[in-house]
Enzyme design. Structure first.
Site, PDB file in Angstrom:
ATOM      1  N   ALA A   1     -61.763  -4.491 -73.465  1.00 29.54           N
ATOM      2  CA  ALA A   1     -62.586  -3.294 -73.652  1.00 29.54           C
ATOM      3  C   ALA A   1     -61.812  -2.034 -73.296  1.00 29.54           C
ATOM      4  O   ALA A   1     -61.139  -1.980 -72.273  1.00 29.54           O
ATOM      5  CB  ALA A   1     -63.832  -3.385 -72.782  1.00 29.54           C
ATOM      6  N   ASP A   2     -61.917  -1.025 -74.174  1.00 30.06           N
ATOM      7  CA  ASP A   2     -61.362   0.289 -73.838  1.00 30.06           C
ATOM      8  C   ASP A   2     -62.530   1.166 -73.366  1.00 30.06           C
ATOM      9  O   ASP A   2     -63.659   0.691 -73.224  1.00 30.06           O
ATOM     10  CB  ASP A   2     -60.619   0.898 -75.030  1.00 30.06           C
ATOM     11  CG  ASP A   2     -61.493   1.078 -76.259  1.00 30.06           C
ATOM     12  OD1 ASP A   2     -62.745   1.102 -76.129  1.00 30.06           O
ATOM     13  OD2 ASP A   2     -60.940   1.223 -77.364  1.00 30.06           O
ATOM     14  N   SER A   3     -62.271   2.439 -73.142  1.00 30.35           N
ATOM     15  CA  SER A   3     -63.315   3.311 -72.601  1.00 30.35           C
ATOM     16  C   SER A   3     -64.497   3.455 -73.561  1.00 30.35           C
ATOM     17  O   SER A   3     -65.653   3.518 -73.132  1.00 30.35           O
ATOM     18  CB  SER A   3     -62.743   4.685 -72.246  1.00 30.35           C
ATOM     19  OG  SER A   3     -62.164   5.297 -73.385  1.00 30.35           O
TER      20      SER A   3
END
Length: 132
Positions: free
Chosen positions: A85-87
């Site tokens: 997961a990224d931001s």
């Protein structure tokens, strides 16, 4: 969140045989015949982690938002970053949690979520606060 509150009859703090259960340590206390306890032991509050069903719902939402394969393990200890997961993904996860649980997560609180367990604990805290 569950809580246990003791009284002035709470035994002294001699820890015996800690056991690991769902990421928590269970601790036994022994009285050792003491009746005069320090003020700090007259009231003890123990908070437990989020309910297993809350953690399971969060796991399912994370799995769905990140489009994870069925064979990929997601548990309370799973870190969003380790799951890829990224931001932006994290924001979408939080939005999914808000929708599923009917809550609003403050931006400041959302920034402190790093694991599935963090998210589940925050949800329980918000639900407890909203019901009070």
């Amino acid at each position: 969140m569950a809580a246990f509150t003791g009284s002035s009859t709470l035994p002294s703090c001699q820890c015996l045989a800690p056991t690991r259960v769902s990421g928590l340590k269970m601790v036994s206390f022994s009285n050792m015949g003491r009746t005069n306890l320090p003020l700090s032991f007259r009231r003890l509050q123990i908070s437990c982690a989020a309910k297993p069903e809350t953690v399971d719902k969060v796991c399912n939402i994370v799995r769905k938002q990140l489009a994870l394969k069925e064979d990929m393990s997601v548990s309370g200890e799973s870190k969003f970053a380790a799951l890829g997961a990224d931001s932006l993904d994290t924001v979408e996860i939080v939005m999914g949690l808000e929708e599923e649980f009917g809550i609003t997560v403050e931006e400041e609180s959302a920034q402190n979520i790093a694991t599935v367990q963090d998210a589940a604990d925050l949800i329980e805290k918000i639900l407890e606060k909203d019901s009070a």
